[in-house]
Scaffold this motif. Sequence first.
Motif, PDB file in Angstrom:
ATOM      1  N   ILE A 160      39.691  49.365  36.254  1.00 50.92           N
ATOM      2  CA  ILE A 160      39.929  48.817  37.603  1.00 50.92           C
ATOM      3  C   ILE A 160      40.146  47.307  37.524  1.00 50.92           C
ATOM      4  O   ILE A 160      41.042  46.750  38.160  1.00 50.92           O
ATOM      5  CB  ILE A 160      38.735  49.149  38.531  1.00 50.92           C
ATOM      6  CG1 ILE A 160      38.677  50.658  38.778  1.00 50.92           C
ATOM      7  CG2 ILE A 160      38.847  48.397  39.850  1.00 50.92           C
ATOM      8  CD1 ILE A 160      37.476  51.110  39.585  1.00 50.92           C
ATOM      9  N   ALA A 161      39.315  46.650  36.693  1.00 52.59           N
ATOM     10  CA  ALA A 161      39.431  45.191  36.559  1.00 52.59           C
ATOM     11  C   ALA A 161      40.790  44.793  35.980  1.00 52.59           C
ATOM     12  O   ALA A 161      41.403  43.815  36.412  1.00 52.59           O
ATOM     13  CB  ALA A 161      38.303  44.665  35.678  1.00 52.59           C
ATOM     14  N   HIS A 203      43.615  46.325  36.290  1.00 55.53           N
ATOM     15  CA  HIS A 203      44.707  46.516  37.250  1.00 55.53           C
ATOM     16  C   HIS A 203      44.357  45.944  38.614  1.00 55.53           C
ATOM     17  O   HIS A 203      44.814  46.427  39.655  1.00 55.53           O
ATOM     18  CB  HIS A 203      45.050  48.010  37.369  1.00 55.53           C
ATOM     19  CG  HIS A 203      45.502  48.595  36.075  1.00 55.53           C
ATOM     20  ND1 HIS A 203      44.620  49.168  35.176  1.00 55.53           N
ATOM     21  CD2 HIS A 203      46.721  48.660  35.494  1.00 55.53           C
ATOM     22  CE1 HIS A 203      45.291  49.578  34.113  1.00 55.53           C
ATOM     23  NE2 HIS A 203      46.576  49.279  34.272  1.00 55.53           N
ATOM     24  N   GLY A 204      43.500  44.920  38.568  1.00 57.61           N
ATOM     25  CA  GLY A 204      42.983  44.343  39.808  1.00 57.61           C
ATOM     26  C   GLY A 204      44.037  43.870  40.770  1.00 57.61           C
ATOM     27  O   GLY A 204      43.886  44.038  41.989  1.00 57.61           O
ATOM     28  N   THR A 205      45.131  43.323  40.247  1.00 58.34           N
ATOM     29  CA  THR A 205      46.116  42.708  41.144  1.00 58.34           C
ATOM     30  C   THR A 205      46.872  43.738  41.966  1.00 58.34           C
ATOM     31  O   THR A 205      47.379  43.439  43.038  1.00 58.34           O
ATOM     32  CB  THR A 205      47.120  41.865  40.334  1.00 58.34           C
ATOM     33  OG1 THR A 205      47.575  42.663  39.243  1.00 58.34           O
ATOM     34  CG2 THR A 205      46.473  40.594  39.817  1.00 58.34           C
ATOM     35  N   VAL A 206      46.981  44.966  41.459  1.00 59.68           N
ATOM     36  CA  VAL A 206      47.756  45.981  42.191  1.00 59.68           C
ATOM     37  C   VAL A 206      46.867  46.891  43.027  1.00 59.68           C
ATOM     38  O   VAL A 206      47.367  47.737  43.762  1.00 59.68           O
ATOM     39  CB  VAL A 206      48.601  46.852  41.222  1.00 59.68           C
ATOM     40  CG1 VAL A 206      49.666  46.022  40.547  1.00 59.68           C
ATOM     41  CG2 VAL A 206      47.712  47.546  40.195  1.00 59.68           C
ATOM     42  N   LEU A 207      45.564  46.734  42.909  1.00 61.32           N
ATOM     43  CA  LEU A 207      44.655  47.608  43.647  1.00 61.32           C
ATOM     44  C   LEU A 207      44.165  46.921  44.914  1.00 61.32           C
ATOM     45  O   LEU A 207      44.091  45.693  44.970  1.00 61.32           O
ATOM     46  CB  LEU A 207      43.446  47.960  42.773  1.00 61.32           C
ATOM     47  CG  LEU A 207      43.727  48.821  41.538  1.00 61.32           C
ATOM     48  CD1 LEU A 207      42.488  48.894  40.653  1.00 61.32           C
ATOM     49  CD2 LEU A 207      44.168  50.224  41.946  1.00 61.32           C
ATOM     50  N   PRO A 208      43.819  47.722  45.931  1.00 62.20           N
ATOM     51  CA  PRO A 208      43.253  47.098  47.135  1.00 62.20           C
ATOM     52  C   PRO A 208      41.908  46.433  46.812  1.00 62.20           C
ATOM     53  O   PRO A 208      41.205  46.863  45.896  1.00 62.20           O
ATOM     54  CB  PRO A 208      43.057  48.278  48.103  1.00 62.20           C
ATOM     55  CG  PRO A 208      43.134  49.498  47.268  1.00 62.20           C
ATOM     56  CD  PRO A 208      43.937  49.174  46.055  1.00 62.20           C
ATOM     57  N   SER A 209      41.586  45.409  47.590  1.00 66.30           N
ATOM     58  CA  SER A 209      40.411  44.603  47.229  1.00 66.30           C
ATOM     59  C   SER A 209      39.121  45.413  47.275  1.00 66.30           C
ATOM     60  O   SER A 209      38.232  45.232  46.456  1.00 66.30           O
ATOM     61  CB  SER A 209      40.314  43.381  48.141  1.00 66.30           C
ATOM     62  OG  SER A 209      40.076  43.818  49.450  1.00 66.30           O
ATOM     63  N   TRP A 210      39.006  46.396  48.224  1.00 67.86           N
ATOM     64  CA  TRP A 210      37.756  47.176  48.297  1.00 67.86           C
ATOM     65  C   TRP A 210      37.542  47.979  47.022  1.00 67.86           C
ATOM     66  O   TRP A 210      36.427  48.128  46.539  1.00 67.86           O
ATOM     67  CB  TRP A 210      37.742  48.096  49.521  1.00 67.86           C
ATOM     68  CG  TRP A 210      38.778  49.198  49.500  1.00 67.86           C
ATOM     69  CD1 TRP A 210      40.026  49.151  50.027  1.00 67.86           C
ATOM     70  CD2 TRP A 210      38.648  50.483  48.896  1.00 67.86           C
ATOM     71  NE1 TRP A 210      40.698  50.320  49.799  1.00 67.86           N
ATOM     72  CE2 TRP A 210      39.875  51.172  49.103  1.00 67.86           C
ATOM     73  CE3 TRP A 210      37.632  51.132  48.195  1.00 67.86           C
ATOM     74  CZ2 TRP A 210      40.105  52.460  48.643  1.00 67.86           C
ATOM     75  CZ3 TRP A 210      37.868  52.431  47.745  1.00 67.86           C
ATOM     76  CH2 TRP A 210      39.087  53.080  47.970  1.00 67.86           C
ATOM     77  N   ARG A 256      38.835  47.172  44.075  1.00 67.15           N
ATOM     78  CA  ARG A 256      38.604  46.197  42.999  1.00 67.15           C
ATOM     79  C   ARG A 256      37.119  45.791  42.978  1.00 67.15           C
ATOM     80  O   ARG A 256      36.535  45.649  41.933  1.00 67.15           O
ATOM     81  CB  ARG A 256      39.488  44.986  43.242  1.00 67.15           C
ATOM     82  CG  ARG A 256      39.703  44.151  42.013  1.00 67.15           C
ATOM     83  CD  ARG A 256      40.893  43.237  42.133  1.00 67.15           C
ATOM     84  NE  ARG A 256      40.863  42.378  43.313  1.00 67.15           N
ATOM     85  CZ  ARG A 256      41.778  42.414  44.283  1.00 67.15           C
ATOM     86  NH1 ARG A 256      42.764  43.273  44.226  1.00 67.15           N
ATOM     87  NH2 ARG A 256      41.713  41.577  45.306  1.00 67.15           N
ATOM     88  N   HIS A 257      36.559  45.667  44.167  1.00 63.39           N
ATOM     89  CA  HIS A 257      35.158  45.233  44.233  1.00 63.39           C
ATOM     90  C   HIS A 257      34.177  46.320  43.815  1.00 63.39           C
ATOM     91  O   HIS A 257      33.016  46.041  43.587  1.00 63.39           O
ATOM     92  CB  HIS A 257      34.824  44.745  45.651  1.00 63.39           C
ATOM     93  CG  HIS A 257      35.530  43.486  46.013  1.00 63.39           C
ATOM     94  ND1 HIS A 257      35.771  42.493  45.079  1.00 63.39           N
ATOM     95  CD2 HIS A 257      36.059  43.053  47.181  1.00 63.39           C
ATOM     96  CE1 HIS A 257      36.424  41.507  45.672  1.00 63.39           C
ATOM     97  NE2 HIS A 257      36.624  41.824  46.937  1.00 63.39           N
TER      98      HIS A 257
END
Lengths: 331, 312
Positions: free
Chosen positions: A242-243, A245-252, A254-255
């Motif tokens: 997840i980390a 591909h953080g830029t393409v994932l929604p922030s929730w 990613r967190h």
Amino acid sequence: MKPPALDYERWDGRRLGVVARIWAISSAGLRQLWGYRFFKVLLFLAWVGGVFIATTGFLISQTLAEGGWLAELAIKGGPRAEAVVRAISALLLVYPDLLVTGFFKAIFWAHSELALLLNLAAMALLVPQLITRDRASHALTIYLSRPLTARDYLLGKLGVIIGVIMLLWTGPLLGGWLLAMVLSPDGVFFSYSLAALGVALAFNAVSLVVVSALALGVSAIARTAAKARLAWIGLWIVMSGIAAHGTVLPSWLRHLSFVSDLHLLRDEIFAMQTTLLDAAAVVPLLNPRFADDLLEAANQVGTDELGGVITMLVIMIGGALALVWGRIKPE
Amino acid sequence: MADAIIETEGLGKSYGSAWALRDVSVSIPPGTIGLLGPNGAGKSTFLKCLLNLETPTTGTARVLGRNIRSSHRESRERVGYGPELDAHIPGMMGCEYVALCGQLSGLPFRRARQRAHEMLDLVGMGQERYRSIDTYSTGMKQRAKLAQALVHDPELLILDEPTNGLDASGREYILRLIGSLRRDFGISVIISSHLLQDVERICDRVMIVANGRVIEHDTIANLKARREHVIEITPLSGRDRLVQVLEEAGHAVETLANGRLRIASDAASSNWVLELMQQHGLPPAHLSASPDALQGLFLQALATANQGGGLA
């Protein structure tokens, strides 16, 4: 058979308090970890990181400071090299906070990458068995039938994790920095690297809380050490994915990854963006292209997700502690 | 030290709607106390409640004069516990394990290490102490459990089935050791066991638990005094004459399958039988007064409990 009670002796000495008993749990855990070859490998790598800090710090101080060993060597290269060295030395006099703090922040930032990786590896392969094995062997009954509470037991186990993080992260960080300071030619490096050290220690402390709480939580999930290890490695892989591909994932989403959250938090704590912006604004020797590059780098490093990161980490820590608290019962 | 080692008032423990322990009020004086009861009677739950390993649902308890709830840690400071389960701290040598248990009870490291070796000697463990405890046999684990329970010099020792898994000589050794703890060193012992002969041999007091209630609690001597007295006689010769003499004296004689003669007696002492044999010039015989008294008491108490009786 000889009557056995003859050698028994009563003991009326002073009994140590609860802190000593908690320390007994922690030190026994650390001694057990020391028996694993993998832990020794991790320790070696961690202290290589400490040597990296010391070496880089030494090179920087010898380059920047007038009278430094590398600066003196450069002067022998002719008038042009001497002029550059004099200019850098002058910069050090005018902007010691920017140069020394900035460079050491960068060193500690790089070191935190290695340290976080080593700590997560230790948590994945060594720490999960801390509570799992005690549960499987009914050791909790032995601990809790002593003058200890479940909280004391948990603090003792937390002490093991803190010990691991200190040995793999804080120790090399402080050791490397101290060696670099001892070898530096000017006291200015000590005073102005303290701020960077404080930032690095702050991130170290935050990671310590997050990683130790999660490690305890994971170690309480499974009944066997192997299952706990698998759970932690699985969690780590998913979180790292997840980390990455953080830029393409929604922030929730990613967190949800503590790996991603820790990286974002590190960027906030180190504030490399501010350092780079300051450098771009005030260093007069830089050409405009280089200043633009610095600005671009600063914008990449910048993050405005601090609120989400902190909220999610607090939830994770709370959840992990609640989970482990529920499992600390003799069976 | 307190007059009573354990005092409970209305102690109870429930799991959902099922009560494992119900309204137990006892005051146990120092001594060697046997805790008897069938499987699932609530013996282990009672012990766990005293040690705060289980939180009581109702009531209060004091161990060595300290309330188990308000003096959580202190109530266990001078208590040693050997659980029934195969419990140990994994990944350690036997001597490390016992020393750590000493430290957990507040002994300084050096003293804990020294006493660990003393206790392992005491329970009869040799060089095995330098082996990982994970590799121990059941008997060795039992010995290690006893050593860890004694390492911090407790005033009260609570042992749950301490002779389980021991061979005959090991069992004898451990029973002698437990017996001498009270006699020679003043350490009170509570033993939970289903082996009545072990309890009868080393305990001076018995507590019988059934259906989560204490149904008998007294000294073995008092309990025996309350029970019908039985004498078993093993005559070496002259069996028929002995039977005739006893029947003429007005006693019903029962011949057991093993050849022994069994008679009921009004007196606790068996001296009257010896006198009778002497008067009639009978050859000597082996006499055993109330040979299965504890078992008889135990079964009698259980029958009473099943009919709804109980002390607490």
